[in-house]
Design a protein around this motif. Structure first.
Motif, PDB file in Angstrom:
ATOM      1  N   LYS A   1       0.864  -1.189   0.000  1.00  0.00           N
ATOM      2  CA  LYS A   1       0.000   0.000   0.000  1.00  0.00           C
ATOM      3  C   LYS A   1       0.901   1.239   0.000  1.00  0.00           C
ATOM      4  CE  LYS A   1      -3.693  -0.052   2.572  1.00  0.00           C
ATOM      5  NZ  LYS A   1      -4.747  -0.202   1.560  1.00  0.00           N
ATOM      6  N   GLY A   2       0.507   2.221  -0.784  1.00  0.00           N
ATOM      7  CA  GLY A   2       1.326   3.419  -0.926  1.00  0.00           C
ATOM      8  C   GLY A   2       1.458   4.223   0.352  1.00  0.00           C
ATOM      9  N   ASP A   3       0.444   4.192   1.240  1.00  0.00           N
ATOM     10  CA  ASP A   3       0.486   4.997   2.455  1.00  0.00           C
ATOM     11  C   ASP A   3       1.046   4.221   3.643  1.00  0.00           C
ATOM     12  OD1 ASP A   3      -1.559   3.229   2.634  1.00  0.00           O
ATOM     13  OD2 ASP A   3      -2.970   4.610   3.590  1.00  0.00           O
ATOM     14  N   LEU A   4       1.591   2.997   3.385  1.00  0.00           N
ATOM     15  CA  LEU A   4       2.134   2.183   4.460  1.00  0.00           C
ATOM     16  C   LEU A   4       3.337   1.412   3.916  1.00  0.00           C
ATOM     17  CD1 LEU A   4       1.812   1.180   7.392  1.00  0.00           C
ATOM     18  CD2 LEU A   4       0.396  -0.682   6.494  1.00  0.00           C
ATOM     19  N   GLN A   5       4.509   1.828   4.363  1.00  0.00           N
ATOM     20  CA  GLN A   5       5.727   1.160   3.908  1.00  0.00           C
ATOM     21  C   GLN A   5       6.648   0.933   5.109  1.00  0.00           C
ATOM     22  OE1 GLN A   5       7.475   3.515   0.808  1.00  0.00           O
ATOM     23  NE2 GLN A   5       6.044   2.798  -0.759  1.00  0.00           N
ATOM     24  N   THR A   6       7.175  -0.277   5.199  1.00  0.00           N
ATOM     25  CA  THR A   6       8.054  -0.629   6.317  1.00  0.00           C
ATOM     26  C   THR A   6       9.402  -1.068   5.766  1.00  0.00           C
ATOM     27  OG1 THR A   6       6.155  -1.344   7.645  1.00  0.00           O
ATOM     28  CG2 THR A   6       8.344  -2.097   8.334  1.00  0.00           C
ATOM     29  N   LEU A   7      10.432  -0.420   6.255  1.00  0.00           N
ATOM     30  CA  LEU A   7      11.799  -0.791   5.879  1.00  0.00           C
ATOM     31  C   LEU A   7      12.344  -1.847   6.835  1.00  0.00           C
ATOM     32  CD1 LEU A   7      13.459   2.679   5.159  1.00  0.00           C
ATOM     33  CD2 LEU A   7      13.248   0.808   3.517  1.00  0.00           C
ATOM     34  N   LEU A   8      13.145  -2.742   6.295  1.00  0.00           N
ATOM     35  CA  LEU A   8      13.938  -3.642   7.125  1.00  0.00           C
ATOM     36  C   LEU A   8      15.396  -3.210   7.005  1.00  0.00           C
ATOM     37  CD1 LEU A   8      14.594  -6.089   8.854  1.00  0.00           C
ATOM     38  CD2 LEU A   8      14.513  -7.525   6.795  1.00  0.00           C
ATOM     39  N   ILE A   9      15.984  -2.782   8.140  1.00  0.00           N
ATOM     40  CA  ILE A   9      17.381  -2.336   8.169  1.00  0.00           C
ATOM     41  C   ILE A   9      18.155  -3.310   9.041  1.00  0.00           C
ATOM     42  CG2 ILE A   9      18.950  -0.445   8.719  1.00  0.00           C
ATOM     43  CD1 ILE A   9      16.558   1.457   8.483  1.00  0.00           C
ATOM     44  N   LYS A  10      19.281  -3.788   8.523  1.00  0.00           N
ATOM     45  CA  LYS A  10      20.100  -4.751   9.264  1.00  0.00           C
ATOM     46  C   LYS A  10      21.440  -4.108   9.646  1.00  0.00           C
ATOM     47  CE  LYS A  10      18.248  -8.910   6.992  1.00  0.00           C
ATOM     48  NZ  LYS A  10      17.816  -9.705   8.153  1.00  0.00           N
ATOM     49  N   TYR A  11      21.844  -4.329  10.910  1.00  0.00           N
ATOM     50  CA  TYR A  11      23.151  -3.903  11.413  1.00  0.00           C
ATOM     51  C   TYR A  11      23.911  -5.160  11.850  1.00  0.00           C
ATOM     52  CZ  TYR A  11      20.804   0.643  11.682  1.00  0.00           C
ATOM     53  OH  TYR A  11      20.116   1.784  11.380  1.00  0.00           O
ATOM     54  N   ARG A  12      25.211  -5.182  11.546  1.00  0.00           N
ATOM     55  CA  ARG A  12      25.936  -6.441  11.795  1.00  0.00           C
ATOM     56  C   ARG A  12      27.378  -6.162  12.206  1.00  0.00           C
ATOM     57  NH1 ARG A  12      24.679  -9.909   7.117  1.00  0.00           N
ATOM     58  NH2 ARG A  12      22.767 -10.220   8.320  1.00  0.00           N
ATOM     59  N   ALA A  13      27.943  -7.081  12.987  1.00  0.00           N
ATOM     60  CA  ALA A  13      29.361  -7.015  13.381  1.00  0.00           C
ATOM     61  C   ALA A  13      29.876  -8.423  13.649  1.00  0.00           C
ATOM     62  CB  ALA A  13      29.552  -6.149  14.622  1.00  0.00           C
ATOM     63  N   ASN A  14      31.150  -8.610  13.370  1.00  0.00           N
ATOM     64  CA  ASN A  14      31.850  -9.845  13.744  1.00  0.00           C
ATOM     65  C   ASN A  14      32.536  -9.632  15.084  1.00  0.00           C
ATOM     66  OD1 ASN A  14      31.167 -11.289  11.408  1.00  0.00           O
ATOM     67  ND2 ASN A  14      32.850 -10.350  10.268  1.00  0.00           N
ATOM     68  N   LEU A  15      32.474 -10.664  15.949  1.00  0.00           N
ATOM     69  CA  LEU A  15      32.933 -10.503  17.325  1.00  0.00           C
ATOM     70  C   LEU A  15      33.877 -11.634  17.738  1.00  0.00           C
ATOM     71  CD1 LEU A  15      29.439  -9.924  18.965  1.00  0.00           C
ATOM     72  CD2 LEU A  15      30.972  -8.173  18.091  1.00  0.00           C
ATOM     73  N   ASN A  16      34.631 -11.350  18.772  1.00  0.00           N
ATOM     74  CA  ASN A  16      35.387 -12.391  19.474  1.00  0.00           C
ATOM     75  C   ASN A  16      34.846 -12.479  20.892  1.00  0.00           C
ATOM     76  OD1 ASN A  16      37.301 -14.301  20.221  1.00  0.00           O
ATOM     77  ND2 ASN A  16      38.748 -12.732  20.883  1.00  0.00           N
ATOM     78  N   LEU A  17      34.168 -13.600  21.205  1.00  0.00           N
ATOM     79  CA  LEU A  17      33.621 -13.815  22.545  1.00  0.00           C
ATOM     80  C   LEU A  17      34.442 -14.916  23.212  1.00  0.00           C
ATOM     81  CD1 LEU A  17      29.770 -13.731  21.859  1.00  0.00           C
ATOM     82  CD2 LEU A  17      31.336 -11.832  22.259  1.00  0.00           C
ATOM     83  N   PRO A  18      35.512 -14.556  23.926  1.00  0.00           N
ATOM     84  CA  PRO A  18      36.401 -15.591  24.496  1.00  0.00           C
ATOM     85  C   PRO A  18      35.753 -16.302  25.672  1.00  0.00           C
ATOM     86  CG  PRO A  18      37.089 -13.414  25.193  1.00  0.00           C
ATOM     87  CD  PRO A  18      35.986 -13.188  24.206  1.00  0.00           C
ATOM     88  N   GLU A  19      36.115 -17.561  25.837  1.00  0.00           N
ATOM     89  CA  GLU A  19      35.576 -18.347  26.952  1.00  0.00           C
ATOM     90  C   GLU A  19      35.995 -17.765  28.295  1.00  0.00           C
ATOM     91  OE1 GLU A  19      36.411 -22.480  26.698  1.00  0.00           O
ATOM     92  OE2 GLU A  19      35.507 -22.732  24.711  1.00  0.00           O
ATOM     93  N   THR A  20      37.161 -17.138  28.345  1.00  0.00           N
ATOM     94  CA  THR A  20      37.623 -16.571  29.610  1.00  0.00           C
ATOM     95  C   THR A  20      36.685 -15.500  30.135  1.00  0.00           C
ATOM     96  OG1 THR A  20      39.014 -15.065  28.319  1.00  0.00           O
ATOM     97  CG2 THR A  20      40.048 -17.081  29.144  1.00  0.00           C
ATOM     98  N   THR A  21      35.945 -14.857  29.233  1.00  0.00           N
ATOM     99  CA  THR A  21      35.040 -13.775  29.633  1.00  0.00           C
ATOM    100  C   THR A  21      33.584 -14.211  29.610  1.00  0.00           C
ATOM    101  OG1 THR A  21      36.602 -12.179  28.718  1.00  0.00           O
ATOM    102  CG2 THR A  21      34.372 -11.388  29.138  1.00  0.00           C
ATOM    103  N   PHE A  22      33.231 -15.120  28.676  1.00  0.00           N
ATOM    104  CA  PHE A  22      31.828 -15.451  28.455  1.00  0.00           C
ATOM    105  C   PHE A  22      31.542 -16.916  28.791  1.00  0.00           C
ATOM    106  CE2 PHE A  22      32.399 -11.642  26.016  1.00  0.00           C
ATOM    107  CZ  PHE A  22      31.197 -10.972  26.155  1.00  0.00           C
ATOM    108  N   SER A  23      31.878 -17.323  29.997  1.00  0.00           N
ATOM    109  CA  SER A  23      31.621 -18.706  30.398  1.00  0.00           C
ATOM    110  C   SER A  23      30.783 -18.809  31.668  1.00  0.00           C
ATOM    111  CB  SER A  23      32.957 -19.440  30.604  1.00  0.00           C
ATOM    112  OG  SER A  23      33.731 -18.798  31.603  1.00  0.00           O
ATOM    113  N   ASP A  24      30.164 -17.723  32.080  1.00  0.00           N
ATOM    114  CA  ASP A  24      29.363 -17.765  33.298  1.00  0.00           C
ATOM    115  C   ASP A  24      28.122 -18.630  33.067  1.00  0.00           C
ATOM    116  OD1 ASP A  24      29.057 -16.193  36.052  1.00  0.00           O
ATOM    117  OD2 ASP A  24      27.069 -16.478  35.174  1.00  0.00           O
TER     118      ASP A  24
END
Length: 732
Positions: A98-121
């Motif tokens: 519909k011309g009076d209703l438009q929805t955008l999909l915007i994606k944001y992304r990053a590559n990460l390092n999640l080490p076990e020493t920090t993320f093992s709780d």
């Protein structure tokens, strides 16, 4: 001290713009399939943006996500994500936009390092991003233009391999008033974890129009939106069928009766082995508009060859021998729409529903159309429950297809699966003689004409090891195979063996089997024992040993077999080593008769210092018949020292070498013969001054005095173990 993990991108621009633009979205975290050094995960934030009412300046170029440790709400680190995608949502049918209703999909992304020493709780972690503001025209919450949204995802420690659930892309952003609306709002889990869905009150967090993008901190809960009057969590989109979500399928249902823009929030919970390990929250909004009524297509089902139609959900019984085929009759009052029909098994494999492709069938008039489908003969359900499946007919109407589901339940009249039967061509229980061949045929029959296999095995033995062959066979209804048996000696030793034949039918992945046992008696040819003998008179030999003479022991051993079997002739030393004793006997093999010579040259060393020693040798004649027999003879060999040679010396001590024929010379007479203990070495004579005047190794010496004068002389008699001394008087 706070610990921060490595992030790939750094935030260089902070945008403080705000606008009434947020439609919804969610955060996803996945493991990198082929990680490179310093990169273990990928995080994505999906933002649904109002393309009509939102200002382009409010679109963020990058965003900063915050990572929180759930146990103590400590802020662990941040990740800066760049915008990587921007496009309008894709409707199922592009014509529905519909011309009076438009929805955008915007994606944001990053590559990460999640080490076990920090993320093992063990308590896990959360990813949070807050952003203001929502659309001004939202109908069901208060003050929407001044409140924001909390993007929120939880994940377990990275020591647990896991990917967060992935929501399907949204395919519609509006619905029609007073019409049924159904949309798949589910997620998939790459790890196969179980997912459940629930509607929750949207979180507005702490972002405001003055601080649209605050730095997130750890919180046990977030402020929720306030519902306007007449709406609530149980009435998010009002109507005779308010908005609800299927807990297990994630499908949204609603039939609205009020126009407006409605925001809602869905939480998907992720379970592994019954324990929740993560969850993802997605917000979205749907606009209720006044649009053309789209009447759902209709479907009716009946058995082929009948006129009566089934009622939805009724249990249908198909009798033995009846066809499992049905007619589908369908129509759609909305001309020029396209119809698609699918089928899905509820408690059995959908592939067992043999339905032709019915896709995008154009409805050109109001006629009723017909197609057919059949159920597979091999439908198996748990505990023999009725086979349940759903026929779905849907059009291509807007905003999403109208769907009509027709649930069917079918019972199949029990079809008995009779066990196969095994028979053989044998008349009596089989007996086979060594050297003969046994053959008989084994039959497998199945009156149900099922797929059938026939195999055989030996009970506690391998068929081939005893001389059996029995090829396995497969067929339909009837199979046969020939057993052939040429007994070997191992079979003869068993005397009786049992054969087990197995006929197994196969129907719909399930089998029945019948086992049939056949005992087989194996007989040997009568066998006489061989006879063994030697050419000795009494199989005993006594040897008097002397170190100066060699006595050879030699005799012949013979084996005879009246059955003319192959026989082996072997010897065995009883309590001593055959080779160390220097005995010689060659093992021989022959047919019916075989001979071999035993030889031995014994020596004093074998006595080992004793006066005598006995050696026992056993000789064996063994035939090679299956019931092997043997004969044994023992030969006793006795070695003795020459003890009689140790008589004491009694020499005379005076002689007169005057040629008168009396005592003309000196000797010791009969020096004892050598034996294993003592051997003669030499004889010596010395004058009274100690000078050696005579020596000889001859035990039978005669000393005539030579030219020595009258006097006393001393002599030494040397043996290997002792020296004797004496005096001899020489008188002239």
């Amino acid at each position: 001290m706070k610990k921060y993990f490595y992030i790939v991108f750094f935030l260089t621009i902070t945008l403080k713009s705000f606008a009434t633009h947020i439609v919804g979205g969610e955060i996803e975290l996945v493991q990198v399939k082929n990680p490179s050094p310093g990169i273990t995960h990928e995080v994505t934030l999906n933002l649904y943006f109002d393309a009509i009412n939102g200002r382009p300046a409010a679109e963020d170029i990058s965003i900063t996500l915050t990572f929180i440790r759930k146990r103590d709400l400590a802020r662990i680190g941040e990740a800066v994500c760049q915008r990587v995608y921007r496009d309008l949502i894709q409707y199922i049918d592009p014509a529905c936009s519909k011309g009076d209703l438009q929805t955008l999909l915007i994606k944001y992304r990053a590559n990460l390092n999640l080490p076990e020493t920090t993320f093992s709780d063990p308590g896990g972690y959360a990813i949070v991003w807050e952003r203001c503001c929502r659309n001004t025209i939202i109908t069901n919450i208060r003050n929407p233009s001044a409140v924001g949204m909390v993007f929120y995802t939880e994940f377990p420690p990275v020591t647990i391999a896991n990917n967060s659930p992935h929501f399907k892309d949204v395919v519609a952003d509006y619905l029609c008033i007073n019409q049924n609306f159904e949309m798949d709002f589910s997620a998939t889990d790459p790890d196969g974890d179980s997912l459940t869905y629930e509607l929750i009150t949207p979180w507005i967090g702490y972002s405001t129009s003055q601080n649209p993008n605050p730095v997130s901190i750890g919180r046990s809960s977030y402020p929720e939106a306030t519902w306007v009057d007449s709406t609530s969590l149980n009435n998010v989109i009002p109507g005779p069928e308010p908005l609800r979500i299927d807990r297990f399928t994630g499908v949204l249902f609603v039939k609205p009766d009020k126009l407006g823009l409605y925001v809602f929030s869905v939480m998907v919970n992720e379970y592994r082995k019954g324990i929740m390990i993560g969850r993802v929250k997605r917000d979205f909004q749907l606009k209720v508009v006044d649009c053309k009524i789209n009447i759902p297509p209709q479907v009716m089902v009946k058995s082929q060859g009948t006129d009566s139609f089934f009622k939805e959900g009724e249990i249908i019984t198909i009798k033995k021998g009846d066809k499992r085929c049905f007619d589908i009759l369908y129509f759609d009052p909305d001309i020029n729409q396209k119809i698609t029909i699918t089928a899905r098994g509820v408690n059995f494999d959908t592939k067992k529903i043999n339905i032709p492709a019915i896709s995008n069938i154009l409805i050109q008039n109001s006629d009723t159309l017909k197609n057919s489908f059949c159920l597979d003969d091999c439908i198996i359900t748990k505990n023999n429950q009725a086979a349940e499946f759903i026929l779905s007919i849907y059009d291509n109407g807007c905003p999403v297809p109208q769907i009509r589901n027709f649930r069917m339940r079918v019972n199949f009249e029990d079809v008995d699966n009779n066990r196969p039967v095994i028979t053989t061509s044998l008349v009596d229980l089989p007996t086979v003689m060594f050297g003969d061949t046994l053959e008989f045929t084994v039959f497998g029959d199945d009156e149900d004409k099922d797929t059938l296999s026939l195999a055989g095995s030996g009970r506690s033995f391998s068929l081939g090891a005893l001389g059996f062959t029995f090829p396995s066979q497969n067929g339909i209804g009837r199979v046969k195979s020939v057993l052939r048996f040429i007994p070997n000696c191992e079979a003869v030793k068993q005397k009786q063996v049992i054969l087990d034949f197995v006929a197994r039918d196969f129907r719909c992945g399930v089998s029945n089997q019948t086992t049939y046992a056949v005992p087989v008696v194996v007989q040997s040819i009568p066998n006489n024992s061989p006879i063994i003998s030697t050419d000795l008179s009494d199989n005993a030999i006594e040897v008097i040993l002397s170190p100066t003479s060699i006595s050879e022991v030699k005799f012949e051993v013979e084996g005879l077999d009246i059955d003319e079997d192959v026989i082996n002739l072997i010897a065995s030393a009883d309590g001593f080593d055959f080779k160390s004793a220097a005995m010689n006997f060659d093992a021989k093999e022959g047919i019916g008769k075989v001979k071999s010579i035993f030889t031995w040259l014994p020596n004093c060393a074998l006595l080992e210092g004793k006066d005598s020693k006995e050696f026992l040798i056993k000789f064996f004649a063994q035939d090679k018949a299956c019931d092997q027999k043997q004969d044994t003879v023992g030969v006793r060999l006795v070695l003795k020292n020459n003890l009689s040679a140790e008589n004491p010396l009694q020499p005379f001590n005076t002689f007169t070498p005057n040629d008168d024929g009396f005592n003309d010379y000196f000797n010791l007479g009969a020096i004892p013969e050598d034996n294993c203990n003592r051997q003669f070495v030499k004889f010596e004579i010395f004058n009274r001054y100690g000078k050696l005047i005579y020596t000889t190794p001859d035990r039978n010496f005669r000393w005539s005095g030579d030219k020595e004068p009258t006097g006393d002389y001393f002599y030494l008699l040397h043996f290997s173990d002792e020296i004797f001394k004496g005096i001899v008087h020489l008188i002239r």
